[in-house]
Design an enzyme around this catalytic site. Sequence first.
Site, PDB file in Angstrom:
ATOM      1  N   LYS A  89      -3.442  12.066  -2.943  1.00  0.00           N
ATOM      2  CA  LYS A  89      -2.424  12.368  -1.930  1.00  0.00           C
ATOM      3  C   LYS A  89      -1.134  12.864  -2.596  1.00  0.00           C
ATOM      4  O   LYS A  89      -0.301  13.495  -1.965  1.00  0.00           O
ATOM      5  CB  LYS A  89      -2.142  11.133  -1.081  1.00  0.00           C
ATOM      6  CG  LYS A  89      -3.365  10.729  -0.246  1.00  0.00           C
ATOM      7  CD  LYS A  89      -3.049   9.641   0.715  1.00  0.00           C
ATOM      8  CE  LYS A  89      -4.295   8.975   1.270  1.00  0.00           C
ATOM      9  NZ  LYS A  89      -5.046   9.786   2.227  1.00  0.00           N
ATOM     10  N   CYS A 103      -8.205   6.443  10.579  1.00  0.00           N
ATOM     11  CA  CYS A 103      -8.544   5.206   9.847  1.00  0.00           C
ATOM     12  C   CYS A 103      -7.583   4.078  10.194  1.00  0.00           C
ATOM     13  O   CYS A 103      -7.200   3.278   9.310  1.00  0.00           O
ATOM     14  CB  CYS A 103      -8.570   5.425   8.339  1.00  0.00           C
ATOM     15  SG  CYS A 103      -9.785   6.641   7.834  1.00  0.00           S
ATOM     16  N   ASP A 121       0.865  -1.179   0.000  1.00  0.00           N
ATOM     17  CA  ASP A 121       0.000   0.000   0.000  1.00  0.00           C
ATOM     18  C   ASP A 121       0.907   1.236   0.000  1.00  0.00           C
ATOM     19  O   ASP A 121       1.463   1.615   1.021  1.00  0.00           O
ATOM     20  CB  ASP A 121      -0.891  -0.041   1.247  1.00  0.00           C
ATOM     21  CG  ASP A 121      -1.705   1.238   1.417  1.00  0.00           C
ATOM     22  OD1 ASP A 121      -1.590   2.146   0.570  1.00  0.00           O
ATOM     23  OD2 ASP A 121      -2.453   1.318   2.412  1.00  0.00           O
ATOM     24  N   GLN A 181       0.699   6.526   1.041  1.00  0.00           N
ATOM     25  CA  GLN A 181       1.494   7.602   1.657  1.00  0.00           C
ATOM     26  C   GLN A 181       2.924   7.614   1.115  1.00  0.00           C
ATOM     27  O   GLN A 181       3.502   8.677   0.890  1.00  0.00           O
ATOM     28  CB  GLN A 181       1.543   7.439   3.187  1.00  0.00           C
ATOM     29  CG  GLN A 181       0.198   7.543   3.888  1.00  0.00           C
ATOM     30  CD  GLN A 181      -0.402   8.947   3.856  1.00  0.00           C
ATOM     31  OE1 GLN A 181       0.287   9.939   3.614  1.00  0.00           O
ATOM     32  NE2 GLN A 181      -1.694   9.035   4.090  1.00  0.00           N
TER      33      GLN A 181
HETATM   34  C1  LIG Z   1      -1.818   4.306   4.074  1.00  0.00           C
HETATM   35  C2  LIG Z   1      -3.128   4.553   3.364  1.00  0.00           C
HETATM   36  N1  LIG Z   1      -3.663   3.595   2.629  1.00  0.00           N
HETATM   37  C3  LIG Z   1      -4.820   3.776   1.952  1.00  0.00           C
HETATM   38  C4  LIG Z   1      -5.507   4.959   2.011  1.00  0.00           C
HETATM   39  C5  LIG Z   1      -6.788   5.127   1.247  1.00  0.00           C
HETATM   40  O1  LIG Z   1      -6.579   5.888   0.091  1.00  0.00           O
HETATM   41  P1  LIG Z   1      -7.787   6.433  -0.814  1.00  0.00           P
HETATM   42  O2  LIG Z   1      -8.258   7.686  -0.175  1.00  0.00           O
HETATM   43  O3  LIG Z   1      -7.186   6.688  -2.155  1.00  0.00           O
HETATM   44  O4  LIG Z   1      -8.818   5.384  -0.901  1.00  0.00           O
HETATM   45  C6  LIG Z   1      -4.991   5.999   2.798  1.00  0.00           C
HETATM   46  C7  LIG Z   1      -5.718   7.269   2.936  1.00  0.00           C
HETATM   47  O5  LIG Z   1      -5.630   7.944   3.942  1.00  0.00           O
HETATM   48  C8  LIG Z   1      -3.764   5.796   3.483  1.00  0.00           C
HETATM   49  O6  LIG Z   1      -3.211   6.762   4.235  1.00  0.00           O
END
Ligand SMILES: Cc1ncc(COP(=O)(O)O)c(C=O)c1O
Length: 401
Positions: A223, A359, A197, A200
């Site tokens: 982001k 989150c 993932d 960030q």
């Molecule tokens: C580490 C991480 N993964 C996934 C996401 C989700 O991303 P998206 O907003 O594109 O769905 C975020 C969003 O805050 C995040 O910080």
Amino acid sequence: MFQPSPWRDDFPAIAALHRQQQTYLDSAATSQKPQALLDALLYYYGHGAANVHRAQHMPGALATQAFEHCRAKLAAWLNAGSAEQIVFTHGATSALNLLAYGLEHGFQAGDEIAVSALEHHANLLPWQQLARRRGLRLVILPIDDQGQLDLDAAMQLIGPRTRLLAISQLSNVLGTWQPLGPLLAHARAQGALSVVDGAQGVVHARPDLQQLGCDFYVMSSHKLYGPDGVGVLYGRSQALAHVRHWQFGGEMVHLAEYQQASFRPAPLGLEAGTPPIAGVIGLGATLDYLASLDAQAVSAHEARLHALLLGGLQERQGIRVLGAPQTALVSFIVEGVHNADIAHVLTEQGIAVRAGHHCAMPLLQHLGLDGAIRVSLGLYNDSDDLQRFFDALDQGLELLR
Ligand SMILES: Cc1ncc(COP(=O)(O)O)c(C=O)c1O
């Protein structure tokens, strides 16, 4: 000493926010956008929008060309190998859900999925729900008191039953880089697929995906100074071929009859319906803008600001910084004061930071907290922004303690 951002004026929203006495320190939630992106959106919508991959007409051909050009640009930017390995989604969350459904057929009851203890819900819940649907075991790779992944424990927990490792590159709460090198190599040696993932991480270190050695990498445009509503799923060719179609409709179909259909391979086969056309074109323009910056100057600016932020928090009495943040963001609590109260005081003074569980509820619970304040930086921030934050924080601390 004042450390101006050389790129501040490239982001018109920063001046607009300033005029409203707002200091934006929430870029890890979403970033402000460069003028280059606004221009690209205006151009696309101002010169004729059209759907992609279907129309014969000139606007359709131009839109398709621009859209596919961005796929190639993104592949080059990530050093992905080829454009066919880039699937556009509607965000990092939708890319991870795509994987959790598209890979489901490959799991059997008793198989294991490993995730780290500090994942964003987007990289936890799709796997948790998959595990529940298929009778799999979700293995949590532990972190130590500093919030660092316990690498020895993780290496032991990833074993022959592990079918998939899902791990973030950079924690959205702790600002720590995960030790991806050894983890990905070990997962591969055990025959497990790996998902990184990069939501960030991609913002602060441009990845080289062929070198990183994961099977899948997901990221989010909004982001990375790009438009929202666009995400990216990269897959190693062989791994991508293993992902089953999960959403059905236009664009992804090869031949359809009333009772049956056949489908296109990735990437188009995984992009059912109208994709975020303007968003992808806007992301392409954003990448061009980012590529035009001096990457070393950007890193140095980010590092200076991060040190200023971290140092300023550490020197204040009664503040506990979470973990050992390495870049771009710092989360903290004030002993004896609820994070919502701090957030309220900062908001009153025009400081835009994030408060709550970010989150990542299980991580906050693990740390014995119900929330924290997170300050996160973008390349348009400067030392004055941090000064305003610290002034507001000091006033808040005086008021609340
Ligand atoms: C580490 C991480 N993964 C996934 C996401 C989700 O991303 P998206 O907003 O594109 O769905 C975020 C969003 O805050 C995040 O910080």
